[in-house]
Design an enzyme around this catalytic site. Structure first.
Site, PDB file in Angstrom:
ATOM      1  N   CYS A 144       0.833  -1.206   0.000  1.00 12.91           N
ATOM      2  CA  CYS A 144       0.000   0.000   0.000  1.00 12.91           C
ATOM      3  C   CYS A 144       0.869   1.259   0.000  1.00 12.91           C
ATOM      4  O   CYS A 144       1.547   1.524  -0.983  1.00 12.91           O
ATOM      5  CB  CYS A 144      -0.974  -0.045   1.172  1.00 12.91           C
ATOM      6  SG  CYS A 144      -2.389   1.052   0.967  1.00 12.91           S
ATOM      7  N   HIS A 175      -3.481  -5.736   1.026  1.00  8.18           N
ATOM      8  CA  HIS A 175      -2.824  -5.950   2.320  1.00  8.18           C
ATOM      9  C   HIS A 175      -2.782  -7.426   2.724  1.00  8.18           C
ATOM     10  O   HIS A 175      -3.699  -7.891   3.412  1.00  8.18           O
ATOM     11  CB  HIS A 175      -3.586  -5.183   3.403  1.00  8.18           C
ATOM     12  CG  HIS A 175      -3.425  -3.693   3.337  1.00  8.18           C
ATOM     13  ND1 HIS A 175      -2.425  -3.030   3.995  1.00  8.18           N
ATOM     14  CD2 HIS A 175      -4.146  -2.750   2.689  1.00  8.18           C
ATOM     15  CE1 HIS A 175      -2.527  -1.722   3.768  1.00  8.18           C
ATOM     16  NE2 HIS A 175      -3.563  -1.527   2.967  1.00  8.18           N
ATOM     17  N   GLU A 213      -1.034  -8.681   4.997  1.00  6.45           N
ATOM     18  CA  GLU A 213      -0.899  -8.775   6.456  1.00  6.45           C
ATOM     19  C   GLU A 213      -2.252  -8.688   7.165  1.00  6.45           C
ATOM     20  O   GLU A 213      -2.360  -8.987   8.344  1.00  6.45           O
ATOM     21  CB  GLU A 213       0.071  -7.694   6.968  1.00  6.45           C
ATOM     22  CG  GLU A 213      -0.518  -6.305   7.170  1.00  6.45           C
ATOM     23  CD  GLU A 213      -0.716  -5.505   5.869  1.00  6.45           C
ATOM     24  OE1 GLU A 213      -0.631  -6.112   4.787  1.00  6.45           O
ATOM     25  OE2 GLU A 213      -0.974  -4.294   5.957  1.00  6.45           O
TER      26      GLU A 213
END
Lengths: 81, 229
Positions: B86, B194, B196
């Site tokens: 990002c 994302h 994560e």
């Protein structure tokens, strides 16, 4: 002292979604004649020099290095006393 | 294997990245402040999402001059693994470690939802645990994720297999549906979604886990298991 005005705009070949949105808004309030609209950034700098040539050279460096992303943006500047 | 999670003023996915490493591969991981001038202790550098320096001027434009970025460039040069997520992706393009630039989303909206990605290149250190062509669910959360590069660069990305992920339903107007790319060598990857945030089914998807397991596996393959703690 020299005063510099720096203009940064999205390149003509790159879509400017902000500009398109504002153009649409102008159309919706009756300004049909607006054929295109591009939004950019305007920066005012005061430079501690009177050497126009040197100032122009440094401004170009500033634009290329930080003020504009030349992958997607064009820039131009004006110098005045 | 040791991970670094960079922290800039305005990073807000740093904790997610740190936890994702802890939860998926359990290897040592440190937060590293943007003023750091030595990354030699680390094998993988994560450049997390957020709004570094408030996204002033342009996303990533100011952070790319943070002292730590010289070290990131060195690490990339040495072949270490660098993953920008990002805002991290935006920083890597501004720094010239990856080609192209990220523009405002075509819709002008901040998009925050799950997306389906196609794994185009499963040979990078970050994607070996995926199958080529596999579709995975990874969330996005960005206002400026509209990837742009000129036609010449796009042709080079395709020719060198540098497109890592594409969207199946392009949420931001990116050129060629691109969600993530890598450098020519493949050790630097940048992506808007994302991974994560997709490491636990409670979060809606576990598909991000394999990015972290891929990293560890590739690292072990190249360093030999003997050096693993």
């Amino acid at each position: 002292m020299l005063k510099a005005k720096v203009y940064v705009t999205i390149k003509k070949s790159v879509l400017d979604p902000q500009g398109v949105a504002v153009q649409g808004a102008l159309h919706s309030v009756g300004f049909q004649e607006v054929e295109s609209l591009r939004i950019g950034k305007y920066m005012e700098l005061t430079l501690d020099t009177n050497d126009r040539e040197e100032a122009g050279k440094r401004l170009k460096e500033m634009c290329e290095k930080l003020l504009a992303n030349t992958v997607i943006e064009d820039y131009r500047y004006e110098l005045e006393a | 294997m040791k991970f670094a999670v960079l922290v800039f003023p305005g990073s807000n996915c740093d904790i997610d990245c740190y936890k994702a490493v802890e939860d998926t591969v359990g290897e040592p991981v440190d937060y590293v402040w943007h003023t750091a001038t030595d990354l030699s202790a680390y094998d993988c550098i994560l450049v997390p999402g957020g709004f570094s320096y408030g996204d002033y001027l342009r996303c990533g434009a100011i952070s790319r001059f943070a002292p730590v970025m010289n070290e990131v460039a060195k690490a990339a040069e040495q072949g270490k693994f660098v993953l920008g997520i990002c805002n991290g992706f935006q920083i890597l393009t501004e720094a010239g470690l990856l080609p192209g630039a990220l523009r405002r989303n075509m819709s002008m909206k901040f998009r925050c939802h799950d997306t389906t990605l196609k794994v185009v290149n499963n040979t990078t250190p970050f994607t070996t645990d995926y199958a080529a062509g596999e579709e995975i669910i990874i969330p996005i959360a960005h206002g400026e994720g509209n990837y742009y590069c000129d036609e010449e660069t796009l042709a080079a990305l395709k020719a060198n297999n540098q497109i890592v992920f594409t969207y199946t339903d392009n949420p931001n107007g990116s050129v060629a549906d691109i969600a993530g790319i890598c450098n020519e060598r493949g050790n630097v990857v940048g992506m808007m979604p994302h991974p994560e945030r997709a490491v636990n089914s409670l979060l809606g998807s576990e598909d991000g886990k394999r990015m972290f397991s891929s990293i560890l596996k590739t690292w072990r393959d190249t360093h030999g298991t003997a050096s693993v703690r």
